[in-house]
Design a protein around this motif. Structure first.
Motif, PDB file in Angstrom:
ATOM      1  N   GLY A   1      13.678  14.723  45.936  1.00 13.31           N
ATOM      2  CA  GLY A   1      12.405  14.005  45.895  1.00 13.31           C
ATOM      3  C   GLY A   1      11.222  14.917  45.643  1.00 13.31           C
ATOM      4  N   ASN A   2      10.036  14.421  45.941  1.00 12.53           N
ATOM      5  CA  ASN A   2       8.808  15.186  45.686  1.00 12.53           C
ATOM      6  C   ASN A   2       8.044  15.536  46.956  1.00 12.53           C
ATOM      7  N   MET A   3       8.694  15.373  48.122  1.00 12.68           N
ATOM      8  CA  MET A   3       8.030  15.675  49.389  1.00 12.68           C
ATOM      9  C   MET A   3       8.856  16.660  50.204  1.00 12.68           C
ATOM     10  N   LYS A   4       8.199  17.691  50.699  1.00 15.53           N
ATOM     11  CA  LYS A   4       8.864  18.654  51.567  1.00 15.53           C
ATOM     12  C   LYS A   4       8.997  18.075  52.971  1.00 15.53           C
ATOM     13  N   ILE A   5       9.878  18.683  53.763  1.00  9.93           N
ATOM     14  CA  ILE A   5      10.094  18.218  55.127  1.00  9.93           C
ATOM     15  C   ILE A   5       9.835  19.362  56.103  1.00  9.93           C
ATOM     16  N   ASP A   6       9.503  18.992  57.325  1.00  7.03           N
ATOM     17  CA  ASP A   6       9.247  19.968  58.387  1.00  7.03           C
ATOM     18  C   ASP A   6      10.583  20.308  59.045  1.00  7.03           C
ATOM     19  N   CYS A   7      11.261  21.323  58.507  1.00 10.47           N
ATOM     20  CA  CYS A   7      12.622  21.617  58.958  1.00 10.47           C
ATOM     21  C   CYS A   7      12.762  23.009  59.575  1.00 10.47           C
ATOM     22  N   GLY A   8      11.658  23.704  59.804  1.00 10.15           N
ATOM     23  CA  GLY A   8      11.711  24.991  60.469  1.00 10.15           C
ATOM     24  C   GLY A   8      12.073  26.159  59.585  1.00 10.15           C
ATOM     25  N   CYS A   9      12.070  25.966  58.274  1.00 11.72           N
ATOM     26  CA  CYS A   9      12.352  27.068  57.343  1.00 11.72           C
ATOM     27  C   CYS A   9      11.717  26.732  55.999  1.00 11.72           C
ATOM     28  N   ASP A  10      11.855  27.621  55.026  1.00 11.96           N
ATOM     29  CA  ASP A  10      11.318  27.354  53.699  1.00 11.96           C
ATOM     30  C   ASP A  10      11.970  26.108  53.111  1.00 11.96           C
ATOM     31  N   CYS A  11      11.168  25.323  52.420  1.00 10.69           N
ATOM     32  CA  CYS A  11      11.671  24.071  51.858  1.00 10.69           C
ATOM     33  C   CYS A  11      11.145  23.911  50.435  1.00 10.69           C
ATOM     34  N   GLU A  12      12.012  23.449  49.559  1.00  5.34           N
ATOM     35  CA  GLU A  12      11.634  23.205  48.165  1.00  5.34           C
ATOM     36  C   GLU A  12      12.059  21.787  47.780  1.00  5.34           C
ATOM     37  N   ALA A  13      11.087  20.969  47.380  1.00  6.83           N
ATOM     38  CA  ALA A  13      11.383  19.607  46.939  1.00  6.83           C
ATOM     39  C   ALA A  13      11.792  19.639  45.472  1.00  6.83           C
ATOM     40  N   VAL A  14      12.849  18.933  45.144  1.00  7.62           N
ATOM     41  CA  VAL A  14      13.366  18.899  43.779  1.00  7.62           C
ATOM     42  C   VAL A  14      13.493  17.449  43.334  1.00  7.62           C
ATOM     43  N   VAL A  15      12.671  17.045  42.383  1.00  9.88           N
ATOM     44  CA  VAL A  15      12.749  15.685  41.858  1.00  9.88           C
ATOM     45  C   VAL A  15      14.079  15.499  41.139  1.00  9.88           C
ATOM     46  N   SER A  16      14.768  14.409  41.423  1.00  8.61           N
ATOM     47  CA  SER A  16      16.121  14.156  40.889  1.00  8.61           C
ATOM     48  C   SER A  16      17.071  15.278  41.298  1.00  8.61           C
ATOM     49  N   GLY A  17      16.859  15.799  42.493  1.00  8.78           N
ATOM     50  CA  GLY A  17      17.659  16.927  42.962  1.00  8.78           C
ATOM     51  C   GLY A  17      19.136  16.630  43.077  1.00  8.78           C
ATOM     52  N   ASP A  18      19.490  15.361  43.377  1.00  7.78           N
ATOM     53  CA  ASP A  18      20.911  15.039  43.499  1.00  7.78           C
ATOM     54  C   ASP A  18      21.642  15.128  42.173  1.00  7.78           C
ATOM     55  N   ALA A  19      20.891  15.170  41.057  1.00  6.81           N
ATOM     56  CA  ALA A  19      21.500  15.335  39.734  1.00  6.81           C
ATOM     57  C   ALA A  19      21.375  16.763  39.220  1.00  6.81           C
ATOM     58  N   LEU A  20      20.685  17.630  39.996  1.00  4.14           N
ATOM     59  CA  LEU A  20      20.421  18.993  39.530  1.00  4.14           C
ATOM     60  C   LEU A  20      21.005  20.079  40.425  1.00  4.14           C
ATOM     61  N   VAL A  21      21.048  19.837  41.731  1.00  7.77           N
ATOM     62  CA  VAL A  21      21.397  20.884  42.694  1.00  7.77           C
ATOM     63  C   VAL A  21      22.675  20.488  43.441  1.00  7.77           C
ATOM     64  N   ASN A  22      23.659  21.364  43.418  1.00  3.21           N
ATOM     65  CA  ASN A  22      24.951  21.060  44.037  1.00  3.21           C
ATOM     66  C   ASN A  22      24.825  20.687  45.518  1.00  3.21           C
ATOM     67  N   SER A  23      24.021  21.448  46.253  1.00  2.00           N
ATOM     68  CA  SER A  23      23.898  21.197  47.688  1.00  2.00           C
ATOM     69  C   SER A  23      23.297  19.823  47.967  1.00  2.00           C
ATOM     70  N   ILE A  24      22.313  19.425  47.164  1.00  4.62           N
ATOM     71  CA  ILE A  24      21.712  18.109  47.338  1.00  4.62           C
ATOM     72  C   ILE A  24      22.706  17.025  46.940  1.00  4.62           C
ATOM     73  N   ALA A  25      23.450  17.251  45.861  1.00  2.00           N
ATOM     74  CA  ALA A  25      24.466  16.286  45.445  1.00  2.00           C
ATOM     75  C   ALA A  25      25.493  16.076  46.546  1.00  2.00           C
ATOM     76  N   ALA A  26      25.911  17.178  47.173  1.00  2.00           N
ATOM     77  CA  ALA A  26      26.873  17.077  48.272  1.00  2.00           C
ATOM     78  C   ALA A  26      26.288  16.271  49.428  1.00  2.00           C
ATOM     79  N   ALA A  27      25.017  16.522  49.741  1.00  2.00           N
ATOM     80  CA  ALA A  27      24.363  15.788  50.825  1.00  2.00           C
ATOM     81  C   ALA A  27      24.240  14.312  50.479  1.00  2.00           C
ATOM     82  N   SER A  28      23.970  13.999  49.219  1.00  2.00           N
ATOM     83  CA  SER A  28      23.847  12.599  48.814  1.00  2.00           C
ATOM     84  C   SER A  28      25.170  11.865  48.991  1.00  2.00           C
ATOM     85  N   ILE A  29      26.271  12.551  48.719  1.00  2.00           N
ATOM     86  CA  ILE A  29      27.599  11.949  48.882  1.00  2.00           C
ATOM     87  C   ILE A  29      27.898  11.697  50.353  1.00  2.00           C
ATOM     88  N   VAL A  30      27.625  12.697  51.195  1.00  2.00           N
ATOM     89  CA  VAL A  30      27.879  12.554  52.633  1.00  2.00           C
ATOM     90  C   VAL A  30      27.036  11.416  53.212  1.00  2.00           C
TER      91      VAL A  30
END
Length: 245
Positions: free
Chosen positions: A139-168
């Motif tokens: 998405g386009n919004m960062k989250i307060d997760c206690g570490c560095d965060c990078e928002a990636v638009v269409s991240g589930d189609a671009l980043v393996n880790s986000i794709a894995a999270a989308s499946i779970v």
């Protein structure tokens, strides 16, 4: 004056060749690899499922993939069939660090769906068994997760880790909705997962909302109003108008 050249005649029986199709686009581990090479380890990806439905919770997942054991076939969960998602879910949980957080319908109605989703995403990251140094969030919004965060638009189609999270997140939520379908027969939760489809609207009109419907969503609120049921939010607003400051 130069003579015009005639185009070559197509040999009889030979069909015109069409350009080769481009290979299907899939997410990669490039962003994670770049971060790992710069000393940012562990790296997590997070995504949620269930922002749009009229019923059921929103489910967020965070995943830290093992660079040496990345499951093959990772993709945006929406581009996979149910069988593919289930198979990849098992592989992800067997090879990666995974955390899941559920935002209840009460939280959604109290805070709104956006805030409930961001809360669930941040909570999923904070409850990982390992603490990441960098998180990629869909998405386009960062989250307060206690570490560095990078928002990636269409991240589930671009980043393996986000794709894995989308499946779970998707598999977890689908399983929950199938259980709700057994508890509340007639609504079809096990088929449409609570989304706005004709079958769901018909059941809502005939049977009325369940405790798992989102009262703050317009179609549900309209049905509750038609039944003469006032939501907690409306009661709070009415009391605030009656009570002195």
């Amino acid at each position: 004056m130069a003579a015009k050249t005639k185009p070559k005649a197509q040999p009889k029986g030979e069909t015109k060749r069409l350009p080769l199709k481009e290979p299907p686009f899939r997410p990669t581990f490039r962003r994670e690899r770049r971060a790992l090479n710069s000393g940012m380890f562990p790296v997590a990806g997070c995504d949620e499922a269930g922002r749009g439905p009229l019923a059921g919770p929103v489910v967020a997942a965070a995943v830290v993939l093992d660079p040496a054991r990345i499951p093959r076939g990772l993709n945006d969960s929406k581009k996979l069939c149910a069988e593919e998602r289930e198979a990849l879910y098992e592989k992800i949980c067997a090879s990666a660090h995974v955390s899941i957080c559920i935002g209840s319908t009460d939280r959604i109605d109290r805070d709104n769906i956006l805030r409930a989703s961001l809360w669930a995403l941040a909570r999923a990251v904070r409850t990982l068994p390992v603490r990441p140094k960098l998180v990629f969030v869909d998405g386009n919004m960062k989250i307060d997760c206690g570490c560095d965060c990078e928002a990636v638009v269409s991240g589930d189609a671009l980043v393996n880790s986000i794709a894995a999270a989308s499946i779970v997140a998707k598999v977890t939520r689908d399983r929950l909705m199938k259980r709700l379908g057994l508890q509340h027969p007639g609504y079809g939760f096990e088929r449409h997962m609570g989304y706005s489809v004709p079958e769901h609207f018909a059941a809502l009109a005939k049977l009325g909302p369940t405790i798992h419907h989102r009262r703050s969503f317009a179609p549900v609120a309209a049905k509750l109003a038609a039944l003469g049921i006032v939501s907690d939010e409306v009661i709070t607003e009415q009391l605030a108008e009656l009570l002195p400051l």
